[in-house]
Design a protein around this motif. Structure first.
Motif, PDB file in Angstrom:
ATOM      1  N   HIS A 204       0.850  -1.182   0.000  1.00  0.00           N
ATOM      2  CA  HIS A 204       0.000   0.000   0.000  1.00  0.00           C
ATOM      3  C   HIS A 204       0.886   1.233   0.000  1.00  0.00           C
ATOM      4  O   HIS A 204       2.090   1.142   0.269  1.00  0.00           O
ATOM      5  N   LYS A 205       0.320   2.376  -0.300  1.00  0.00           N
ATOM      6  CA  LYS A 205       1.131   3.584  -0.438  1.00  0.00           C
ATOM      7  C   LYS A 205       1.821   3.993   0.851  1.00  0.00           C
ATOM      8  O   LYS A 205       2.812   4.722   0.804  1.00  0.00           O
TER       9      LYS A 205
ATOM     10  N   GLN B  73      -5.573  -1.715 -12.797  1.00  0.00           N
ATOM     11  CA  GLN B  73      -4.508  -1.365 -11.855  1.00  0.00           C
ATOM     12  C   GLN B  73      -4.543   0.124 -11.547  1.00  0.00           C
ATOM     13  O   GLN B  73      -4.928   0.944 -12.382  1.00  0.00           O
ATOM     14  N   ASP B  74      -4.129   0.471 -10.333  1.00  0.00           N
ATOM     15  CA  ASP B  74      -4.060   1.859  -9.920  1.00  0.00           C
ATOM     16  C   ASP B  74      -2.830   2.480 -10.551  1.00  0.00           C
ATOM     17  O   ASP B  74      -1.700   2.237 -10.145  1.00  0.00           O
TER      18      ASP B  74
ATOM     19  N   SER C 168      -1.766   5.485 -10.444  1.00  0.00           N
ATOM     20  CA  SER C 168      -1.219   6.667  -9.786  1.00  0.00           C
ATOM     21  C   SER C 168       0.132   6.385  -9.141  1.00  0.00           C
ATOM     22  O   SER C 168       0.803   7.313  -8.696  1.00  0.00           O
TER      23      SER C 168
END
Length: 317
Positions: A289-290, A308-309, A311
């Motif tokens: 996770h970020k 997919q994310d 960012s």
């Protein structure tokens, strides 16, 4: 690491050395490069054992940098007080000229010759090889030396049928890594283990970026008992021993799982505190996770576009 789940083994598996030192000596050294400033900092750990050395004893650290083909690339010196029984860490900044960045396409390396002088005479020396690169994420992409970079990597599971342990041989690893490089690979993930120094020496030369992995399957240590669950200590040890190798690109804290919370966030923050020049991944194929990782991973490819994310960067696992 991974071998802990395959076969237990113990005992000495490489050469052992005893080194005689003078009373004042270089206990450790490594070089940290700064790509944008085209410079480096030579970090030297000094130790004094001489009971006759008073607080006014001053020593000199002299550094000469050269390219591997012998061209001068920078010099500097520093005078430092060193009292008996003390350990002192110093950093010597040096601009690099000519400046040659390190990458898989151009694995340029420098040599730092470090001399400790006591009373004007050379008392100890240290030779350190290093490279300078910048490895970051920006938005949804990886960047190497300020250029967008596509990561083409492979997995290495510490499989050495002839020697059981990884051979302490730079030449052996050079052969393996040059073969991988010839197929276009520029990155290797080490499944639940960290390789021997000779591997990193070969990777520095060949131009292979390395993702070592701490010995955790999820939150289970390879050694078995929970008292061996010390990811912060393991990460600090990994950083201390391997920060000198420019090929070490990404820290990873395990395989296919989750260390648990809040330790996942704490280990990521520790990685950034110890070494912001490298990326960090919580667990390869695990819970990224970020707030615990610099990139994430898709399911086994192929994956559907838009799932997919974008960012932040992701790799196909």
């Amino acid at each position: 690491g991974l071998m802990g789940w395959i076969k237990r083994f113990g005992g000495l598996y490489r050469n052992v050395e005893l080194e005689a030192t003078p009373a004042q000596f270089i206990d450790d050294a490594y070089v940290a490069g700064t790509f944008d400033e085209q410079s480096c900092a030579v970090h030297v750990k000094l130790r004094a054992l001489d009971p006759g050395a008073g607080p006014d004893r001053r020593v000199e650290v002299e550094v000469r940098i050269s390219t591997l083909d012998g061209a001068p690339a920078g010099t500097a010196n520093l005078v430092q007080p060193l009292s008996a029984g003390s350990i002192t860490n110093v950093a010597v900044p040096i601009l690099l000229a000519p400046f040659r960045g390190w990458s898989p396409e151009e694995p340029n390396l420098y040599r730092a010759d470090i001399v400790l002088k006591v009373a004007g005479q050379a008392a100890d020396g240290w030779v350190e090889r290093f490279g300078v690169r910048k490895w970051v994420v920006r938005g949804g992409d990886f960047y190497l030396n300020n250029r967008k970079y596509f990561v083409r990597g492979y997995g290495d599971d510490f499989v050495y049928p002839l020697t059981i342990a990884s051979p302490a041989s730079r030449e052996t690893h050079l052969q393996h890594l040059q073969l991988a490089r010839s197929y276009g690979f520029a990155y290797v993930r080490h499944h639940t283990h960290c390789e021997v120094p000779e591997f990193y020496e070969a990777a520095d030369e060949t131009g292979i970026m390395v993702q070592p992995e701490m010995p955790y399957y999820g939150s289970t240590p390879s050694a078995g008992p929970k008292e061996y669950f010390k990811p912060k200590e393991d990460l600090t040890e990994l950083y201390t021993h391997y920060r000198r190798y420019v090929s070490l690109a990404t820290y990873c804290t395990g395989n296919e799982g989750h260390l648990g919370s809040p330790i996942d966030r704490e280990v990521y923050q520790l990685a950034k505190q110890l070494d912001p020049t490298r990326l960090a991944l919580h667990q390869d194929g695990g819970a990224n996770h970020k707030h615990t990782a610099d990139f994430h991973q898709s399911p086994v490819s192929p994956w559907k576009p838009g799932t997919q994310d974008g960012s932040w960067p992701f790799t196909a696992h």
